[in-house]
Design an enzyme around this catalytic site. Structure first.
Site, PDB file in Angstrom:
ATOM      1  N   LYS A 156       0.847  -1.185   0.000  1.00  0.00           N
ATOM      2  CA  LYS A 156       0.000   0.000   0.000  1.00  0.00           C
ATOM      3  C   LYS A 156       0.886   1.239   0.000  1.00  0.00           C
ATOM      4  O   LYS A 156       1.745   1.401   0.880  1.00  0.00           O
ATOM      5  CB  LYS A 156      -0.899  -0.005   1.246  1.00  0.00           C
ATOM      6  CG  LYS A 156      -1.929  -1.133   1.251  1.00  0.00           C
ATOM      7  CD  LYS A 156      -2.972  -0.927   0.173  1.00  0.00           C
ATOM      8  CE  LYS A 156      -4.192  -1.808   0.395  1.00  0.00           C
ATOM      9  NZ  LYS A 156      -5.207  -1.602  -0.663  1.00  0.00           N
ATOM     10  N   ASP A 181      -0.339  -0.786  -4.663  1.00  0.00           N
ATOM     11  CA  ASP A 181      -1.681  -0.195  -4.679  1.00  0.00           C
ATOM     12  C   ASP A 181      -1.598   1.195  -4.064  1.00  0.00           C
ATOM     13  O   ASP A 181      -1.346   1.329  -2.867  1.00  0.00           O
ATOM     14  CB  ASP A 181      -2.645  -1.077  -3.860  1.00  0.00           C
ATOM     15  CG  ASP A 181      -4.087  -0.615  -3.984  1.00  0.00           C
ATOM     16  OD1 ASP A 181      -4.332   0.432  -4.632  1.00  0.00           O
ATOM     17  OD2 ASP A 181      -4.971  -1.302  -3.435  1.00  0.00           O
ATOM     18  N   GLU A 207      -1.902  -0.789  -8.982  1.00  0.00           N
ATOM     19  CA  GLU A 207      -3.342  -0.659  -8.801  1.00  0.00           C
ATOM     20  C   GLU A 207      -3.698   0.789  -8.473  1.00  0.00           C
ATOM     21  O   GLU A 207      -3.122   1.406  -7.580  1.00  0.00           O
ATOM     22  CB  GLU A 207      -3.754  -1.589  -7.644  1.00  0.00           C
ATOM     23  CG  GLU A 207      -5.213  -1.960  -7.658  1.00  0.00           C
ATOM     24  CD  GLU A 207      -5.492  -2.993  -6.574  1.00  0.00           C
ATOM     25  OE1 GLU A 207      -4.790  -4.022  -6.493  1.00  0.00           O
ATOM     26  OE2 GLU A 207      -6.425  -2.758  -5.785  1.00  0.00           O
ATOM     27  N   ASP A 232      -9.266  -0.207  -9.458  1.00  0.00           N
ATOM     28  CA  ASP A 232     -10.022  -0.695  -8.304  1.00  0.00           C
ATOM     29  C   ASP A 232     -11.090   0.339  -7.933  1.00  0.00           C
ATOM     30  O   ASP A 232     -12.272   0.151  -8.238  1.00  0.00           O
ATOM     31  CB  ASP A 232      -9.080  -0.978  -7.129  1.00  0.00           C
ATOM     32  CG  ASP A 232      -9.803  -1.596  -5.941  1.00  0.00           C
ATOM     33  OD1 ASP A 232     -11.019  -1.849  -6.042  1.00  0.00           O
ATOM     34  OD2 ASP A 232      -9.171  -1.817  -4.890  1.00  0.00           O
ATOM     35  N   LYS A 254     -14.301  -6.908  -6.793  1.00  0.00           N
ATOM     36  CA  LYS A 254     -14.591  -7.240  -5.395  1.00  0.00           C
ATOM     37  C   LYS A 254     -16.097  -7.429  -5.264  1.00  0.00           C
ATOM     38  O   LYS A 254     -16.874  -6.565  -5.703  1.00  0.00           O
ATOM     39  CB  LYS A 254     -14.139  -6.106  -4.468  1.00  0.00           C
ATOM     40  CG  LYS A 254     -12.642  -5.876  -4.462  1.00  0.00           C
ATOM     41  CD  LYS A 254     -12.277  -4.686  -3.598  1.00  0.00           C
ATOM     42  CE  LYS A 254     -10.775  -4.473  -3.580  1.00  0.00           C
ATOM     43  NZ  LYS A 254     -10.389  -3.213  -2.910  1.00  0.00           N
TER      44      LYS A 254
HETATM   45 MG    MG Z   1      -7.084  -1.634  -4.201  1.00  0.00          MG
END
Ligand code: MG
Length: 339
Positions: A156, A181, A207, A232, A254
């Site tokens: 992240k 991401d 991402e 995303d 998701k």
């Molecule tokens: Mg993500």
């Protein structure tokens, strides 16, 4: 016939940080549909980015649960949910769709993936997330993940110290596949500056570098980037997939943001039709929600299904992880047990 629900407070083993926030407590609502002594279960994993909290989940469940009457009528369920709440509350819709699908699967003695005729292919290896923290802590997370056998890490980012973080993690874990991401936190100039850093760190995919609505920025970045871009936060609804095909190389599906397994399958088919690669992702959620996503993972190129691994108090058992590799869920229904 009845629909009931219970909200559980789940806790991550360590605070989980991304560019927008850091949390340790995740309320998740388990929905149960019961008919003829057969039970189907689903999980609502609300995310504030998509306009949901556990408060909105509990507020709309009495209304949306009315749409679940015939568990075999999946089109009718979708139509009933849409008629009551056209666009929002995807995690609640996901929980109800999951409950209907599991009820049907249990009633015929099958795992849900067989009920849906899905691929029995092996699942792609899941990434394990290194959450945003100070660099020594991120190094520790990476070290522990590698020691536990993980070979794919998702880092992240979304700070001013991203270059230093990435260099430190690559040094700490030289052999793993590294994914990044940025959770929509980079500016266009920042993202362009990072492309060389991503290359040097041998990053496998990037991402959501830019704001969710900045498709032009992502399209421009994609032309410059050797690393595939995966959407995303830019993907909320099945219909978004078409517009994303110009700006991204892949999409992260998701269940909780798309409204359930059947919606995710529709998005997957649309993504393939538009030449996009596909990641199956998750929220922080229990093994119930993760199992539902894992049912689709054999159809995808990348998996990011560590949400329950990060929990200290996952209320469900039944998923089998071996050194970061998730086995296809076995057993009837979603294949997980409470307790
Ligand atoms: Mg993500």
């Amino acid at each position: 016939m009845s629909v009931s629900w219970e909200t559980l407070e789940l806790h991550t083993a360590q605070p989980f940080g991304i560019a927008r926030w850091t949390h340790s407590v995740y309320p998740r609502t388990i929905v149960t549909f019961t008919q003829d002594g057969i039970v189907g279960r689903g999980e609502a994993a609300p995310n504030a980015f998509y306009g949901e909290t556990h408060g909105t989940v509990e507020a709309v469940l009495p209304l949306l649960a009315e749409a679940l009457t015939d568990p075999w009528d999946w089109d009718g369920l979708r139509a009933g949910l849409t008629a009551r709440m056209p666009h929002d509350h995807p995690s609640v819709k996901c929980a109800l769709e999951m409950a209907a699908l599991e009820w049907c699967a249990v009633s015929v003695g099958l795992p849900v993936w067989k009920l849906l005729g899905l691929s029995p292919a092996p699942l792609p290896r899941s990434s394990y997330t290194v959450s945003l923290a100070d660099i020594p802590d991120m190094r520790r997370q990476a070290r522990e993940a590698v020691a536990a056998g993980h070979t794919v890490l998702k880092v992240k980012l979304g700070t001013e110290r991203d270059t230093a973080i990435l260099e430190a993690l690559r040094e700490e874990a030289p052999k793993v596949a590294l994914r990044v991401d940025a959770n929509a936190a980079w500016t266009r100039p920042q993202a362009k500056r990072m492309l060389g850093v991503l290359d040097a760190a041998r990053v496998e995919l990037l991402e959501q570098p830019l704001a969710a609505d900045d498709l032009a920025g992502h399209a421009e970045l994609r032309r410059l980037s050797r690393v595939p871009l995966v959407a995303d936060e830019s993907l909320h609804h099945v219909r978004d997939v078409i517009a994303l095909a110009e700006a991204f190389d892949g999409v992260n599906l998701k269940l909780a943001k798309l409204g359930g397994p059947l919606q995710a399958l529709a998005a997957l088919r649309l993504a393939r039709a538009h030449g996009l690669s596909v990641m199956i992702g998750c929220m922080i959620e229990s093994s119930l929600g993760i199992s539902a996503a894992a049912h689709l993972a054999g159809l995808c190129d990348w998996a990011d299904l560590d949400g329950a691994l990060l929990l200290a108090d996952d209320p469900f058992t039944g998923l089998e992880w071996t050194a970061g590799e998730l086995a296809r869920p076995q057993g009837v229904g979603w294949g997980v047990t409470r307790g």
